[in-house]
Structure formats: structure tokens, C-alpha cells
Write an enzyme that holds these catalytic residues in place. Sequence first.
Site, PDB file in Angstrom:
ATOM      1  N   GLU A   1     -15.861   1.109  -9.624  1.00  0.00           N
ATOM      2  CA  GLU A   1     -16.429   1.905  -8.548  1.00  0.00           C
ATOM      3  C   GLU A   1     -15.386   2.150  -7.450  1.00  0.00           C
ATOM      4  O   GLU A   1     -15.447   3.168  -6.750  1.00  0.00           O
ATOM      5  CB  GLU A   1     -17.666   1.175  -7.999  1.00  0.00           C
TER       6      GLU A   1
ATOM      7  N   HIS B   1     -13.594   7.641 -12.077  1.00  0.00           N
ATOM      8  CA  HIS B   1     -13.861   6.686 -13.166  1.00  0.00           C
ATOM      9  C   HIS B   1     -13.058   7.071 -14.413  1.00  0.00           C
ATOM     10  O   HIS B   1     -12.478   6.225 -15.090  1.00  0.00           O
ATOM     11  CB  HIS B   1     -15.344   6.707 -13.547  1.00  0.00           C
TER      12      HIS B   1
ATOM     13  N   HIS C   1     -16.149  12.017  -8.147  1.00  0.00           N
ATOM     14  CA  HIS C   1     -16.532  10.613  -8.360  1.00  0.00           C
ATOM     15  C   HIS C   1     -16.356  10.220  -9.828  1.00  0.00           C
ATOM     16  O   HIS C   1     -15.650   9.256 -10.139  1.00  0.00           O
ATOM     17  CB  HIS C   1     -17.990  10.421  -7.910  1.00  0.00           C
ATOM     18  N   GLU C   2     -16.976  10.986 -10.715  1.00  0.00           N
ATOM     19  CA  GLU C   2     -16.881  10.645 -12.139  1.00  0.00           C
ATOM     20  C   GLU C   2     -15.447  10.830 -12.637  1.00  0.00           C
ATOM     21  O   GLU C   2     -15.000  10.095 -13.514  1.00  0.00           O
ATOM     22  CB  GLU C   2     -17.860  11.499 -12.962  1.00  0.00           C
TER      23      GLU C   2
HETATM   24 ZN    ZN Z   1     -19.590   5.378 -10.011  1.00  0.00          ZN
END
Ligand code: ZN
Length: 502
Positions: free
Chosen positions: A294, A268, A264-265
Amino acid sequence: MSKTVDIQELRRKLGEISDVHAAIALLQWDQETCMPPKGAEARSFQLATLSALEHRLLTAESLGALLYGLRERTDTLDADDAKLVEVTLHDYERAVKLPEDFVHAFAAEQSKALAVWIEARRTSDFALFQPNLETLVRLSREKADYLGYEASPYDALLEEFERGMTTAELERIFGGLAPRQSALVERIVAAGQPELPWMTGEWDEQAQWAFSLRILSDMGYDFEAGRQDKSIHPFSIYFDTGDVRVTTRIHKDALFSCLMSSIHEGGHALYMQGHADADRRTPLCDGPSLGMHESQSRMWENMIGRSLPFWRCYLPVMRELFPGRFDNIAPEDAYAAVNLVEPSLIRVEADECTYNLHIIIRFELEVALIEGKLEARDIPEAWNAKVKQYLGLDVPDDARGCLQDVHWSHGAFGYFPTYALGNLYAAQLFDAMLEQIPGLWDHVEAGTFAPVLEWLREHVHVHGRRKLAPELIRDITGHDPSPDAYVAYLERKFGELYRLDA
Ligand code: ZN
């Protein structure tokens, strides 16, 4: 002065602001990863001083004069400079609309509220937090009045996180999403859960860490321009395209927690490592909205990291890292385990199928609060009714209900919807990617993510803040932001996983 001199002066000023901002970010990163406990007091002074300096630079009259002068001559500027003037002027005007006294009063209430909220959540005592929530709602309405809006005061607050989106548009989008997502969850619950006895027990922490680094590297995360550390709450943070860091956390008894946080990170971070070189040290070097940001993390985490081809690729790696634990496990088992659906009370633990429902609950309550249709004291009752309506669950106490999230104690009304928009944008973008990258799933199954990353770089990352999120979505997919692609994705994936047609 000539326009070239003015543009150079603008870029110099923006570089300065960006440097101060990066220094603040670095202090925050350190606070979450390395700082010894006794450093906390001095750190809060350092952060307050630098934040005030940043605000002063951003609202300086000399910056305004320069921007208004350049705006008069927009037609003589090249496209990048014109965009830079437009985006910076937007930030400048938003910042100067709020009187300094008000900004200080809001910040003071925020820190008071945060301390009270921590205690209120610990003791599950909403009455303790209620006065602070009332104050923050009142201040947020005042903030909306300063900022200005047409239809709803919530629009003015939403703009801080999701510029280009309105309350009415969100009501339309979420209105189309909630009943379909709720119905799907109901069918899944009725279908029953798969048996996964092999998931219990403890998982070696070193192996979890090594696996997360391996995946980040395969995704194309540049470790020469970043690093991974551990923190209580995983996050990613930007200082420059050459230094974008991620954090993760490791739980012995939760096999996928560390990995999924890293992916997830990492999503980003790939976005931030992929901004255009020429945009460094300017406000263009960012995503257009939190929702768009996101979309990048959730696409990597959910659409790729929770896909069957991904687990066909990485199960052999798991077998090596966790000897003996995966000998009798098939990729289909890992795929089922990483996609368990279970309505629960806590948003941050929610699966893909129920997550947006948690957001819609918060969005509806926030709008009602800010529009003056709901009083803070009525929040617990309203919260519990909506959890029953959307998730079919009874809320046993406020700690597991309306006190669970930190956002309202920050006065961050308008933030929650960006999480759900991220899911919707991700599905729309992923559909476009599937059409445009031949054999996409074969690449994923081979652990080759370069085609995915290149596509995202070209269509999303390099544009920075040049387009607003809805515009970017329209340009890439040919459609307005919509829940259709996400619902179709969920129905396809979970219909198959839970054999809903059988
Ligand atoms: Zn996030």
C-alpha cells in the site's frame, strides 16, 4: 539427496503452487472484468477446486520434509536459496497449523456471512448481521489459538497481512498519530473550503480513460507486461512479473476518480512488475506485507499524483483532453481540487487527511473484539462513539456506519491497519527519496518519473519478501516505522493549501 537436487525439487514444487495460484488469480480477474453473469455458478466451483488444490500442495508433507531437510543445511545454501527456504517454511508452518476441518468451517461461515452482510448493509440492519459477526469473531479467536501468539490473539491475525508488526507496536504508532491528525482536520474544517464551481458537471468518459492510460505509461507501467480494464472495484493483480494487470472505474461526475484509481493501482503494479526475475514462480516474488504494498500505491497516488508539480505538468494535457473546460483554470486550482479535505462517514471516499482516522476506529474495535473486551452486539454504539470522537460526525444509520466495509464479513480481522501503515511507510520512504534524488520535484514537473521508479526498484521492489516491512523501512530510512513523517507531510501540505498559519 544432495542439496542441489533438493533445492531444484523445492523450486519445482513451488513453481507448481505458483502456477495454480496464477490460474486462480486469472479466473478472479476474469470474474471481475469480462465474465458473463451466467458464468458465476461454474466459476465458484472452479475457484473452490483450484483453491483446495493449492492448499493441498502448500501443506503436503513431502514439501514439509524437503523444507525441514534444507533448513538443517542452511549454512551450505547460497543467500537466495536460504531465504527461499526460510520464507516458504514460514508459509508452510502457518498453513499446517490450521486443521483442514477448521479451514472448511471458516470458509463456509465466510460465504454465509458475506451474503447476510450484503442484505444487512442494503437494509441498514445490524441485528441481521450480528450472529454472523459473533461466529466469525469466535472462529478468528480459535484461529489465533491454532496459530499461536505471545501478547494478544490479534497479533496472530495481524501476521497474515503485516508480518513483523504487533498489536502493541500498532497501538504505539496509532496512539501518536490519531490526536495529531484529528487536530489538523479540526483546523482545516474551521478554515473553510475553497470555491470550485468549475468542478461540477460531467466529464467525458473517453477522455478520462485516455488520461489514465497516458499517466500509467508515463509512470513506467509496462503495457507489454500488463493491461488496464474496467471493473466495479478497482484492483491490481499479479500472474507473473510479465503479466500484472490493473483495473479502474469511470464516473461521469467525478473527474479524479478514474485517474486516481489508475495511479493507485499502477503503483501496486509497478511494484509487481519490478520483482527480481530470479524470484519468479517462488514465494519471494511478492511484497513483505500489505502495508508495504500500500505504501507504493499511496506514494504514487498521493505524494506524486496529488502534488502541485504534477498538476503543473498535466494541466496542459487536461486542456487538450477536455476542450474548453480548463481554459481559466490554473495548476493551483487543480491542486486544490484534488486535495479537498472533508470529514465524511465513508472510508473509501475519505481524503488523505481523514483516511487514517477511519482506520484507527476499525483497528481499536477489532482489537477489542478479538481480545474479548467488546461484544459484537455492542459494535454499532462503539462505532458511532468513535466516529464522533475522531471525525466529529454523527452516524445516521449502520449502512453508513459499522456495516459499510466488506472486511469483517470475510473474517479478515487485522487487514485494516495495513492501509494506514501504507500511508506512514509511504511518507517515510518519500522523505528518503527526496534526500537521495536531486531535483525530484523538477522531474515530476517534467513528467519524468524514471528516477522515482528506478529508486523504488532498487530500494523496495527487487527485494520481494527478503526483508519484513519494518526491517525494510529501517534499512532504507534509518528509522523504525513511525507516524512522524506522515504527520509532518500532512501539516506541510495542507497547512499551505488551507493557509492554516494565516
Ligand atoms: Zn491499494
